[in-house]
Enzyme design. Structure first.
Site, mmCIF file in Angstrom:
data_model
loop_
_atom_site.group_PDB
_atom_site.id
_atom_site.type_symbol
_atom_site.label_atom_id
_atom_site.label_comp_id
_atom_site.label_asym_id
_atom_site.label_seq_id
_atom_site.Cartn_x
_atom_site.Cartn_y
_atom_site.Cartn_z
ATOM 1 C CG ASP A 281 68.710 62.040 33.968
ATOM 2 O OD1 ASP A 281 68.617 61.354 34.920
ATOM 3 O OD2 ASP A 281 69.839 62.125 33.416
HETATM 4 C C1 BGC Z 1 71.278 59.830 35.770
HETATM 5 C C2 BGC Z 1 70.520 58.981 34.711
HETATM 6 C C3 BGC Z 1 70.012 57.792 35.877
HETATM 7 C C4 BGC Z 1 69.014 58.497 36.879
HETATM 8 C C5 BGC Z 1 68.359 57.449 38.026
HETATM 9 C C6 BGC Z 1 70.518 60.160 36.895
HETATM 10 O O1 BGC Z 1 71.081 61.011 37.614
HETATM 11 O O2 BGC Z 1 71.813 60.661 34.754
HETATM 12 O O3 BGC Z 1 71.189 58.067 34.186
HETATM 13 O O4 BGC Z 1 68.972 56.935 35.170
HETATM 14 O O5 BGC Z 1 69.820 59.552 37.756
HETATM 15 O O6 BGC Z 1 69.019 56.789 38.916
#
Ligand code: BGC
Length: 732
Positions: A281
Site C-alpha cells: 500500500d
Molecule cells: C489506500 C489504497 C489505495 C492507494 C492508492 C492508499 O492510501 O489505502 O487503498 O489503493 O492509496 O491510491
C-alpha cells in the site's frame, strides 16, 4: 469415539480446502518462458525499476525514468492521451522497451459511478456486481488503465472505520461471493482484452480490524480468526484468478502486514499457490520505520521484499536500497528475480507487450454509455435497504399530493458519488431532487428546503424547513453523511447524523406530517431516535451516477426495495465491534444480571445482518433436508418454499444459516452459508435449493487445520440473520 471420528475427518478434510492453485487467466509455462528470457537480458537497474510504482504528476524526472526503464508502474495517470504519451517514452525509448503498467483506484466505477462497494454488497447480487465491475473495467481500460486497486475485500465489523464503505461488510461468505464476482468482472477470462483490467485484492490482511475503528490502527487477530473470518474473501479472490494483491498498512499481531512472511509467503504463496504479485500500500514499506520494525529504508525494503511484497508503491525504499543490498550480498539475486518475474508475468498476461497503447476513439465511445448508466441505475435500486415502513407509508403516491423535499443533501451531486469517485463527474449525477422531479413530472407540487448544513452547528434554516413541511402532505427528509465522511482516513467515533440533522428531523417530526427519511452514508449510522420516531427509513448509501433516479424509483413504487444489510446495524458505537456471527459465551445475553449484556441498551443490533423490508411480503414454508445425517465429504440438499403473499412483485434474498452446536473450539451462533435472490410476482411461489458440503460445514480448528467435525447442526432459511424456518441435521 467422538474424538477418534474428529481425528479421522480432520485427516480426510485437511488437504482439499487448504491447497489451492491460483488461476490467473491465461497463465502457463509459455508466459514464464518469455519472462525468463527477458529477465536474462535485464540489468540490475532495469530489474529494480520493474518493482517500483510512483504516482504520476507531469515531471521531467519521472519522464526520464520512463525513458530509461527505471520505472515499472505509475499510479494516478489516466486518460488515453496521457497514458499513451508516457507509454511511448518507455516502449520506444527504453533499452528493452518494457511497457509501463498503469494502476488506478477504480473502486466503484471509472466514469460511470456505481454505488459504493458496501451498497453493492447490500444487493446480495454477485451477478450484478460482476457486471458493474466489468463496466468499470471497460471504461478504465479504454482510458489506458491496466490495473485497478480493487476489490477491497477487508471484513469490517466496526462501523466507525471509514473504509467499511469500500468493502462487502462483515461476513466472510457474502464477502467471498462479492470478491469472486468483482474479480471476474474486472478481469474476465482474458486480461489482454481491451475491456478488462487486472484486479487487486486488498488490503492483505486484517486492515478492517483496526482497533477502535481508527484507520491504520493496530490489529490483533488470532490465527484461527484470521483463517475463519478475515482470509476467506482473499482466498476466494485468489482462487478466482486475481492477478495481484495489496499488502496492508496495519500491524498484524506485531508484524506489519507489508512485511509479514506468514501471511505473504507461507499462506499466499505456499498454501494458495499465488502466481501474481503483491504491491505494497502507499508508502507502507516506508512506514515499517515508524512501525518500529525497520531502522531505515534499506531494512524496510529488505524485510518487505523477502516477506513477499514485489512492488513498492511510493515509498521509494526499493529505489534507494535494493541495488546496494544486492551488491553487498544481503539480498539474494534470486529473490529479486522472482519478484521481477511475477511483475512481468502480469504485464505479459495483460498483453502490454503486444498492445501497449489504448485507442483514444474507444475512450470517447465507452464513457457513460447508455447501458452503463442503465446498469448503474439497476445496481443503485438493488442496493437500497428499506429499514422501516410503518403503515406502509412507502411507496408514495405520484399524484395529488404536495411533497416537501428537505435536507442538506437534496440537491448534492458530488456526495452521491461517495468515496473514491475516480473520474466520476458530479455534473453527470442525477441528484435526489432531480430524480424526484423527473418521477413526478411537470407541474408536480414540490417544496424544497435545506434545513441545515451537513456538518454545521447552526440551525437558523430549520424554521423555514418546518414551514415547507407544514404546507406538504408528506416530507422526504434526505439526511446523512457527505462523501468525505467515509472512506480512507474517515473514521468516526460518533457516527450519528452529523451536525444539526437530527435536530432537523425532530423539528420536522413536530409538524406531525408523515416523514420518509432517506439516509445517505458510507456506513450504518447511529440513529436510535430516528429508528423509534421516523415512520419510514430508506438506506440509500452513496448510490453513484444514477442515485437520484434510483431513489425516486423506490420512493414512488416503480421498484420494490430488495437490498439487505451486509452489516449488523449498531444501536450505539458502544456495541462495537458488532457482528451477527458472534460466539455464544458462557453467559449468553438475557435481561438478567450476570449475563453478557449492557445495563443501558440492548445487545442486539438496531437492524440485523441480512435485514431489509420490501413493498410486498414473503412467506417461508416446507423446509426439507434430503437426509438427516451426512458423512464426511457428503452433500446435504436443502429446499424451502418461498411465496410472495403480498400484492406487489418483488425480489427476496433467501438466506441460509447454520450453527455447529458443539465443536472442538467454540463456533458462531449463526453463519451464513448460502443465499439466493429470487423474483416473485404476487401469489407466486418458488422452491429454492441449497446444498451444503465440507466447504460450508468446516472451519479451522485450534491447530489451524480445516476440519468438518461430527455432531449436530442447526440450520435456518429465512429473510435475515435473526429469523427463518429451522431444521437440523447431524454430521456423522
Ligand atoms: C489506500 C489504497 C489505495 C492507494 C492508492 C492508499 O492510501 O489505502 O487503498 O489503493 O492509496 O491510491
Amino acid at each position: 469415539m467422538m474424538r477418534r471420528c474428529a481425528l479421522v475427518l480432520a485427516i480426510i478434510l485437511l488437504v482439499s480446502p487448504l491447497v489451492l492453485h491460483s488461476q490467473i487467466p491465461g497463465y502457463g509455462t509459455e508466459i514464464d518462458r518469455r519472462v525468463d528470457e527477458l529477465i536474462s537480458r535485464m540489468t540490475l537497474e532495469e530489474k529494480i525499476g520493474q518493482l517500483q510504482q510512483y504516482t504520476y504528476g507531469v515531471s521531467p524526472e519521472l519522464q526520464q525514468m520512463a525513458r530509461t526503464g527505471a520505472i515499472g508502474s505509475f499510479l494516478n495517470v489516466r486518460g488515453a492521451a496521457q497514458t499513451n504519451a508516457l507509454q511511448k517514452l518507455a516502449v520506444e525509448n527504453s533499452r528493452l522497451g518494457i511497457p509501463i503498467l498503469f494502476g488506478l483506484d477504480v473502486i466503484h466505477g471509472y466514469k460511470t459511478i456505481f454505488p459504493i462497494p458496501l451498497a453493492e454488497a447490500a444487493s446480495w447480487d454477485p451477478d450484478l456486481a460482476e457486471q458493474a465491475a466489468a463496466v468499470a473495467a471497460r471504461e478504465a481500460r479504454a482510458a489506458g488503465i491496466h490495473w485497478t486497486f480493487a476489490p477491497m475485500v477487508d471484513i469490517a465489523r466496526d462501523a466507525r472505520w471509514g473504509r467499511i464503505a469500500e468493502g462487502a461488510g462483515e461476513d466472510p461468505f457474502l464477502g467471498s461471493r462479492m470478491a469472486v464476482a468483482r474479480v471476474r468482472g474486472f478481469q474476465g477470462g482474458n486480461l489482454a482484452a481491451p475491456d478488462r483490467v487486472a484486479a487487486c485484492l486488498k488490503h492483505y490482511v486484517g486492515y478492517g480490524a483496526a482497533e477502535g475503528g481508527r484507520d491504520y490502527n493496530t490489529t490483533e487477530i488470532s490465527e484461527q480468526t484470521l483463517r475463519n473470518i478475515y482470509l476467506p474473501p482473499f482466498r476466494a479472490g485468489v482462487k478466482a484468478g486475481a492477478a495481484t494483491l495489496m499488502s496492508a498498512f496495519n500491524d498484524l499481531n506485531g508484524v506489519p502486514a507489508s512485511a509479514n512472511p506468514f501471511t505473504l509467503d507461507h499462506i499466499l504463496r505456499g498454501e494458495w499457490g499465488f502466481d501474481g504479485f503483491v504491491v505494497s500500500d502507499w508508502n507502507s514499506i516506508g512506514e515499517l520505520i515508524p512501525h518500529g520494525v525497520a531502522a531505515d529504508c534499506a531494512e524496510a525494503a529488505l524485510k518487505s521484499l523477502t516477506a513477499g511484497v514485489e512492488m513498492d508503491m511510493e515509498s521509494r525504499c526499493f529505489n534507494q536500497s535494493l541495488s546496494r543490498l544486492i551488491e553487498e550480498g544481503i539480498l539474494p539475486l534470486g529473490t529479486l528475480d522472482e519478484a521481477v518475474r511475477r511483475v512481468l508475468r502480469i504485464k505479459y498476461l495483460l498483453g502490454l507487450f503486444e498492445k501497449p497503447y489504448t485507442d483514444p476513439k474507444l475512450e470517447k465511445e465507452v464513457m457513460l454509455a447508455r447501458p452503463h448508466l442503465e446498469l448503474a441505475r439497476l445496481m443503485a435500486r438493488e442496493s437500497m435497504v428499506l429499514l422501516k415502513n410503518d403503515g406502509n407509508l412507502l411507496p408514495l403516491a405520484r399524484k395529488g399530493i404536495t411533497v416537501a423535499v428537505i435536507g442538506p443533501l437534496i440537491d448534492s451531486r458530488a456526495d452521491l458519488l461517495g468515496t473514491w469517485r475516480c473520474e466520476g463527474d458530479p455534473a453527470q449525477v442525477v441528484s435526489i431532487l432531480q430524480g424526484i422531479r423527473t418521477a413526478l413530472g411537470d407541474g408536480a407540487a414540490i417544496l424544497t428546503a435545506h434545513g441545515c448544513d451537513v456538518t454545521g452547528t447552526k440551525g437558523e434554516s430549520i424554521p423555514s424547513a418546518v414551514a415547507a413541511a407544514q404546507k406538504a402532505d408528506v416530507v422526504i427528509a434526505v439526511v446523512g453523511e457527505d462523501a468525505s465522511m467515509s472512506g480512507e482516513a474517515a473514521s468516526r467515533a460518533r457516527f450519528g447524523l452529523p451536525g444539526m440533522q437530527e435536530e432537523l428531523l425532530r423539528a420536522l417530526k413536530g409538524t406531525n406530517k408523515p416523514i420518509v427519511a432517506v439516509l445517505l452514508a458510507g456506513r450504518p449510522l447511529e440513529i436510535p431516535w430516528a429508528a423509534d420516531n421516523i415512520p419510514a427509513i430508506l438506506m440509500a448509501w452513496h448510490g453513484g451516477t444514477q442515485a437520484g433516479a434510483a431513489i425516486a424509483d423506490v420512493l414512488f413504487g416503480d421498484y420494490s426495495p430488495s437490498g439487505r444489510l451486509p452489516v449488523s446495524w449498531p444501536r450505539s458505537a458502544g456495541q462495537l465491534p458488532l457482528y451477527y456471527n458472534f460466539k455464544n459465551t458462557g453467559r449468553p445475553t438475557t435481561d438478567q444480571k450476570f449475563t453478557s449484556r449492557y445495563l443501558d441498551i440492548a445487545s442486539t443490533p438496531q437492524f440485523p445482518f441480512g435485514y431489509g423490508l420490501s413493498y410486498t411480503r414473503f412467506e417461508y414454508a416446507n423446509l426439507q433436508l434430503d437426509r438427516k445425517e451426512i458423512g464426511p465429504g457428503g452433500q446435504l440438499k436443502v429446499t424451502v418454499e418461498v411465496r410472495n403473499t403480498g400484492e406487489k412483485p418483488g425480489d427476496e434474498v433467501v438466506q441460509l444459516y447454520i450453527r455447529d452446536l458443539v465443536g472442538s473450539i467454540t463456533r458462531p451462533v449463526r453463519e451464513l452459508k448460502g443465499f439466493q435472490r429470487i423474483h416473485l410476482e404476487p401469489g407466486q411461489a418458488r422452491t429454492v435449493h441449497f446444498s451444503l458440503g465440507s466447504d460450508e460445514l468446516g472451519f479451522f480448528n485450534a491447530r489451524n487445520e480445516y476440519v468438518v467435525e461430527p455432531g449436530e447442526f442447526h440450520l435456518w432459511v429465512g429473510p435475515n440473520s435473526a429469523e427463518g424456518v429451522q431444521g437440523k441435521f447431524t454430521v456423522r
